[in-house]
Write a protein that holds these residues in place. Sequence first.
Motif, PDB file in Angstrom:
ATOM      1  N   LEU A 102       0.829  -1.209   0.000  1.00 31.29           N
ATOM      2  CA  LEU A 102       0.000   0.000   0.000  1.00 31.29           C
ATOM      3  C   LEU A 102       0.866   1.262   0.000  1.00 31.29           C
ATOM      4  N   VAL A 103       1.850   1.323   0.886  1.00 35.55           N
ATOM      5  CA  VAL A 103       2.660   2.541   0.943  1.00 35.55           C
ATOM      6  C   VAL A 103       3.546   2.676  -0.297  1.00 35.55           C
ATOM      7  N   GLN A 104       3.969   1.548  -0.856  1.00 40.54           N
ATOM      8  CA  GLN A 104       4.726   1.634  -2.106  1.00 40.54           C
ATOM      9  C   GLN A 104       3.862   2.240  -3.203  1.00 40.54           C
ATOM     10  N   SER A 105       2.603   1.801  -3.233  1.00 39.68           N
ATOM     11  CA  SER A 105       1.678   2.312  -4.240  1.00 39.68           C
ATOM     12  C   SER A 105       1.431   3.816  -4.053  1.00 39.68           C
ATOM     13  N   ARG A 106       1.285   4.246  -2.808  1.00 37.95           N
ATOM     14  CA  ARG A 106       1.123   5.684  -2.522  1.00 37.95           C
ATOM     15  C   ARG A 106       2.315   6.474  -3.054  1.00 37.95           C
ATOM     16  N   LEU A 107       3.524   5.948  -2.803  1.00 36.09           N
ATOM     17  CA  LEU A 107       4.734   6.657  -3.236  1.00 36.09           C
ATOM     18  C   LEU A 107       4.872   6.653  -4.749  1.00 36.09           C
ATOM     19  N   MET A 108       4.437   5.551  -5.375  1.00 32.28           N
ATOM     20  CA  MET A 108       4.470   5.515  -6.843  1.00 32.28           C
ATOM     21  C   MET A 108       3.614   6.624  -7.423  1.00 32.28           C
ATOM     22  N   THR A 109       2.462   6.860  -6.803  1.00 34.30           N
ATOM     23  CA  THR A 109       1.581   7.924  -7.289  1.00 34.30           C
ATOM     24  C   THR A 109       2.251   9.294  -7.170  1.00 34.30           C
ATOM     25  N   VAL A 110       2.902   9.523  -6.046  1.00 33.36           N
ATOM     26  CA  VAL A 110       3.596  10.807  -5.854  1.00 33.36           C
ATOM     27  C   VAL A 110       4.657  10.986  -6.946  1.00 33.36           C
ATOM     28  N   VAL A 111       5.433   9.936  -7.204  1.00 31.52           N
ATOM     29  CA  VAL A 111       6.496  10.022  -8.203  1.00 31.52           C
ATOM     30  C   VAL A 111       5.900  10.119  -9.612  1.00 31.52           C
TER      31      VAL A 111
END
Lengths: 295, 295
Positions: free
Chosen positions: A262-271
């Motif tokens: 989940l947090v990886q996915s959140r960070l992918m969105t930011v990037v």
Amino acid sequence: METIGFIGTGHLGLPIVTNLLKAGYPVKVYNRTREKAAPLEALGAELVDSPAATAVRGGIVLTLVSDDKAVESIADNDFIQALGHGGIHVSLSTISPDTSRALAAHHQKQGVTYVAAPVFARPEAAAAKAGNAVVSGPGAAKERVKPLLEAGFAKNVFDLGEDPGSANVLKLIGNFMIAGAIEMMAEAFTLAEKNGVDPKVAYEMLTTTLFAAPIFRSYGAMVLERNFADSPAFGAALGLKDMNLVLQTATRSHTPMPLAQLVQSRLMTVVARNEKDTDWVALATGAREDAGLKG
Amino acid sequence: METIGFIGTGHLGLPIVTNLLKAGYPVKVYNRTREKAAPLEALGAELVDSPAATAVRGGIVLTLVSDDKAVESIADNDFIQALGHGGIHVSLSTISPDTSRALAAHHQKQGVTYVAAPVFARPEAAAAKAGNAVVSGPGAAKERVKPLLEAGFAKNVFDLGEDPGSANVLKLIGNFMIAGAIEMMAEAFTLAEKNGVDPKVAYEMLTTTLFAAPIFRSYGAMVLERNFADSPAFGAALGLKDMNLVLQTATRSHTPMPLAQLVQSRLMTVVARNEKDTDWVALATGAREDAGLKG
């Protein structure tokens, strides 16, 4: 005092080298972009032109760079030979445990000891020597390295044993838990706001009682203030790299980690939104925007 | 000192009534299963036969029961009329914010004030008066109630304003964050174990530095020890009920909460396996078993 080599003068490298210089260590510094290391020259560091040139035979070189490839490209034969027998390469970077293990074996063949000592500290904490170090590798080398970690950034040094990968495993776990704490507060504060409770009141109550820990106090304040682009101390691209390493390590060991995904996915969105230079705490915008809140 | 009514003498009600008695309050106690309240009689409590019989006209009754329906069935017309004008019903239970708001409106029609004051404390913390209270409702009633919360279980009392639902929102947020912390540690410790790092070492490092908060210390130790069935202080069925309330509140306010869904799902599995009486920390077994670890 013995001359120390230091490679990688980013947000975290700068305060650490500054502290080493203040403590009286002569430091030879290399950075790929030389200008970034320039402020250290004024403080007494010697700037050199290659990784190998930071090394004194039988001495210690610390490296603090962005990823596995960067460490691997530094630790070439020239570098290892320059360190020579009895030399120690202290890898401060957040990298894969397997990369640490492979590097350790490679160094050992030439009589050089590899020690993993990833840094738990944001730049301001490193500057104040309030950070934490976790260290793994051969015992004698760790003893020699410990005073440097304390002089550079660490209030506490935790010994994770001989396996050089162990310190990296713990560092990845720590960063995963920080990211998890950010997601947790993002969801919690969003629920508060959407149900008539001031998130600041929720923050104050929770972070002075049940969650009275540094991570919740400091990152919680950032989640509330939402100034992710102002002077980012740890960019989203680096945060994403770390969560990728967590999931890579999880995958190789067959460890399903849905919260890490989940947090990886959140960070992918930011990037993906090209905000890679904003602070990684921006992962908190996911829960907020999912709930239709803006600004 | 004024006579207090108390309804619901479960794991948490018992130490709270004990503390009120020790503080010198006469307490009239009702519990659906009378035997569970028997130990309090020996300490000086008066056991009565109905919710209404706990009330003194114009007095204060505290209720601490398992769910929304239980509070609603207690607060019938007999009960509200027995409290009468100037009376206060203090609802200590973890229930839906909307139920609190509806109950408050219903009480008000008959001149009775409803105050929400959900308890943040496991039984041992309540016994030591080391818990936390969050309280919402009309100001004058809250002032009258505060000394009782402090005498009963609370080290700190946080005022969440006039909306009676607000204290319940914060309580749900707090329990969500505790569940999130358990999942986080479960995934982290599993990754450690599967990669050659002793989870106890990871626990010690993280909970004495970045995560040095009561929740991580106490629940982290339980996650490591895995004695979920021995004297459960807060059962998985109650934990699931709380996460259902979190998601109900989230759904009504259009707040997607993927981490809340994950921990709810973990608790559903624990209950589905007929382990509803084990401690809710058993949600930590999910990450561990998903990774093939046993025992």
